[in-house]
Design a protein around this motif. Sequence first.
Motif, PDB file in Angstrom:
ATOM      1  N   ARG A 163       0.823  -1.207   0.000  1.00  0.00           N
ATOM      2  CA  ARG A 163       0.000   0.000   0.000  1.00  0.00           C
ATOM      3  C   ARG A 163       0.860   1.262   0.000  1.00  0.00           C
ATOM      4  NH1 ARG A 163      -1.652   3.122   4.000  1.00  0.00           N
ATOM      5  NH2 ARG A 163      -0.793   1.696   5.571  1.00  0.00           N
ATOM      6  N   VAL A 164       2.069   1.175   0.570  1.00  0.00           N
ATOM      7  CA  VAL A 164       2.920   2.358   0.674  1.00  0.00           C
ATOM      8  C   VAL A 164       4.033   2.381  -0.375  1.00  0.00           C
ATOM      9  CG1 VAL A 164       2.473   2.698   3.133  1.00  0.00           C
ATOM     10  CG2 VAL A 164       4.374   1.230   2.435  1.00  0.00           C
ATOM     11  N   TYR A 165       4.000   1.434  -1.285  1.00  0.00           N
ATOM     12  CA  TYR A 165       4.993   1.385  -2.364  1.00  0.00           C
ATOM     13  C   TYR A 165       4.770   2.545  -3.319  1.00  0.00           C
ATOM     14  CZ  TYR A 165       7.515  -0.738  -6.373  1.00  0.00           C
ATOM     15  OH  TYR A 165       8.363  -1.006  -7.429  1.00  0.00           O
ATOM     16  N   GLY A 166       5.846   3.234  -3.679  1.00  0.00           N
ATOM     17  CA  GLY A 166       5.691   4.376  -4.563  1.00  0.00           C
ATOM     18  C   GLY A 166       7.020   4.854  -5.105  1.00  0.00           C
ATOM     19  N   VAL A 167       7.072   6.130  -5.473  1.00  0.00           N
ATOM     20  CA  VAL A 167       8.256   6.703  -6.111  1.00  0.00           C
ATOM     21  C   VAL A 167       9.527   6.491  -5.277  1.00  0.00           C
ATOM     22  CG1 VAL A 167       9.321   8.852  -6.891  1.00  0.00           C
ATOM     23  CG2 VAL A 167       6.951   8.345  -7.506  1.00  0.00           C
ATOM     24  N   PRO A 168       9.530   6.802  -3.956  1.00  0.00           N
ATOM     25  CA  PRO A 168      10.761   6.588  -3.182  1.00  0.00           C
ATOM     26  C   PRO A 168      11.218   5.128  -3.209  1.00  0.00           C
ATOM     27  CG  PRO A 168       9.209   7.926  -1.933  1.00  0.00           C
ATOM     28  CD  PRO A 168       8.467   7.388  -3.110  1.00  0.00           C
ATOM     29  N   SER A 169      10.272   4.199  -3.162  1.00  0.00           N
ATOM     30  CA  SER A 169      10.597   2.771  -3.166  1.00  0.00           C
ATOM     31  C   SER A 169      11.330   2.393  -4.446  1.00  0.00           C
ATOM     32  CB  SER A 169       9.319   1.927  -3.051  1.00  0.00           C
ATOM     33  OG  SER A 169       8.361   2.497  -2.197  1.00  0.00           O
ATOM     34  N   VAL A 170      10.795   2.829  -5.594  1.00  0.00           N
ATOM     35  CA  VAL A 170      11.365   2.437  -6.886  1.00  0.00           C
ATOM     36  C   VAL A 170      12.718   3.118  -7.108  1.00  0.00           C
ATOM     37  CG1 VAL A 170      10.981   2.299  -9.373  1.00  0.00           C
ATOM     38  CG2 VAL A 170       9.039   2.170  -7.824  1.00  0.00           C
ATOM     39  N   LYS A 171      12.799   4.404  -6.776  1.00  0.00           N
ATOM     40  CA  LYS A 171      14.048   5.125  -7.027  1.00  0.00           C
ATOM     41  C   LYS A 171      15.182   4.586  -6.156  1.00  0.00           C
ATOM     42  CE  LYS A 171      12.083   9.345  -8.931  1.00  0.00           C
ATOM     43  NZ  LYS A 171      11.927  10.823  -8.812  1.00  0.00           N
ATOM     44  N   LEU A 172      14.887   4.249  -4.905  1.00  0.00           N
ATOM     45  CA  LEU A 172      15.922   3.650  -4.067  1.00  0.00           C
ATOM     46  C   LEU A 172      16.309   2.279  -4.602  1.00  0.00           C
ATOM     47  CD1 LEU A 172      17.771   3.771  -1.649  1.00  0.00           C
ATOM     48  CD2 LEU A 172      15.868   3.050  -0.192  1.00  0.00           C
ATOM     49  N   ALA A 173      15.320   1.521  -5.110  1.00  0.00           N
ATOM     50  CA  ALA A 173      15.590   0.190  -5.659  1.00  0.00           C
ATOM     51  C   ALA A 173      16.479   0.248  -6.900  1.00  0.00           C
ATOM     52  CB  ALA A 173      14.285  -0.523  -5.991  1.00  0.00           C
ATOM     53  N   TRP A 174      16.493   1.391  -7.602  1.00  0.00           N
ATOM     54  CA  TRP A 174      17.391   1.570  -8.741  1.00  0.00           C
ATOM     55  C   TRP A 174      18.846   1.425  -8.290  1.00  0.00           C
ATOM     56  CZ3 TRP A 174      17.902   2.131 -13.920  1.00  0.00           C
ATOM     57  CH2 TRP A 174      19.028   2.791 -14.415  1.00  0.00           C
ATOM     58  N   TYR A 175      19.148   1.917  -7.091  1.00  0.00           N
ATOM     59  CA  TYR A 175      20.511   1.911  -6.580  1.00  0.00           C
ATOM     60  C   TYR A 175      20.831   0.723  -5.689  1.00  0.00           C
ATOM     61  CZ  TYR A 175      20.504   6.938  -7.746  1.00  0.00           C
ATOM     62  OH  TYR A 175      20.435   8.137  -8.386  1.00  0.00           O
ATOM     63  N   ALA A 176      19.843   0.309  -4.888  1.00  0.00           N
ATOM     64  CA  ALA A 176      20.191  -0.574  -3.774  1.00  0.00           C
ATOM     65  C   ALA A 176      19.023  -1.446  -3.337  1.00  0.00           C
ATOM     66  CB  ALA A 176      20.658   0.280  -2.585  1.00  0.00           C
ATOM     67  N   ASP A 177      19.366  -2.506  -2.624  1.00  0.00           N
ATOM     68  CA  ASP A 177      18.368  -3.313  -1.926  1.00  0.00           C
ATOM     69  C   ASP A 177      18.194  -2.717  -0.534  1.00  0.00           C
ATOM     70  OD1 ASP A 177      18.029  -5.306  -3.987  1.00  0.00           O
ATOM     71  OD2 ASP A 177      20.007  -6.079  -3.419  1.00  0.00           O
ATOM     72  N   ALA A 178      16.937  -2.442  -0.164  1.00  0.00           N
ATOM     73  CA  ALA A 178      16.670  -1.782   1.122  1.00  0.00           C
ATOM     74  C   ALA A 178      15.749  -2.634   1.988  1.00  0.00           C
ATOM     75  CB  ALA A 178      16.037  -0.414   0.886  1.00  0.00           C
ATOM     76  N   ARG A 179      15.917  -2.484   3.297  1.00  0.00           N
ATOM     77  CA  ARG A 179      15.045  -3.199   4.247  1.00  0.00           C
ATOM     78  C   ARG A 179      14.930  -2.388   5.527  1.00  0.00           C
ATOM     79  NH1 ARG A 179      18.220  -5.266   8.250  1.00  0.00           N
ATOM     80  NH2 ARG A 179      20.453  -5.438   7.756  1.00  0.00           N
ATOM     81  N   ARG A 180      13.810  -2.555   6.213  1.00  0.00           N
ATOM     82  CA  ARG A 180      13.669  -1.966   7.546  1.00  0.00           C
ATOM     83  C   ARG A 180      14.589  -2.700   8.499  1.00  0.00           C
ATOM     84  NH1 ARG A 180       8.753   1.063   9.707  1.00  0.00           N
ATOM     85  NH2 ARG A 180       9.580   0.281  11.661  1.00  0.00           N
ATOM     86  N   ALA A 181      15.226  -1.953   9.398  1.00  0.00           N
ATOM     87  CA  ALA A 181      16.191  -2.566  10.318  1.00  0.00           C
ATOM     88  C   ALA A 181      15.820  -2.323  11.772  1.00  0.00           C
ATOM     89  CB  ALA A 181      17.590  -2.040  10.022  1.00  0.00           C
TER      90      ALA A 181
END
Length: 280
Positions: free
Chosen positions: A167-185
């Motif tokens: 539900r919260v997937y959007g522009v920040p999610s995709v643009k960060l995914a262009w560079y890196a794999d991200a996860r909540r820590a």
Amino acid sequence: MPELLGPVEVRALAKELDVRPTKKLGQNFVHDTNTVRRIVTASGVTGDDVALEVGPGLGSLTLALLPVCKAVVAVEIDPVLAARLPATAAEFAPSFASRLSVVGADAMRVTADQLGAAPTALVANLPYNVSVPIVLHLLAELPSLQTGLVMVQSEVADRMAAGPGSRVYGVPSVKLAWYADARRAGPVPRSVFWPVPNVDSALVAFTRRESPSTVSREALFALVDAAFAQRRKTLRAALATWAGSPDRAGQLLTAAGVDPSSRGEQLGIADFVRIAEAAQ
């Protein structure tokens, strides 16, 4: 090991400098020593790393990073805080103070040349109002940056680490995914900050990976912006202006193996890459 800043030291420094944390700069100072130790440990930085810290403030996290890293580059926009930080390091961590360099600059615009070193890890309590733009700018500007652990507003952490269909997937999610794999820590309690913020906080970890395409970042990001500008529309309609017409959008989506009736939040970075490649 250096002495860290607890609540007493944080308030004493703030009083000395006549610093009143401002909402405009997103300032909330961490005064809990266990939290800063946890952040440094979770970041995974070692003696081979040059850590980049954005918004070091009074130096709580800086002091915990100095003994662990080869060097720490701190970018601070507030001139009063930037001027005091080397003295704080010399006072609380005299054996490691020479590892610190402070750059008085806006992290949204800082350049690799200004930093003087090639940071390998971003470890920071980011200003919450501009956290995503800062991360994206630094990843674009600093190819040397391989990992990161940043503290951001909890909802922003969700968006940064979200995957397709969320539900919260959007522009920040995709643009960060262009560079890196991200996860909540993990979450960070409000009580570790002064002043206590009125939002919840969380840590986001990321690891850079190879660029997913030879398509330019600018072209890919323009596509992503268009896809999410009208979330309720199908991609065929949402990308009509970007592609030149609804029919052309439909053709490109089909060529990329994407259903023209799908929506942006259903697509991963690989899907967007294929659409951008089809448009070349």
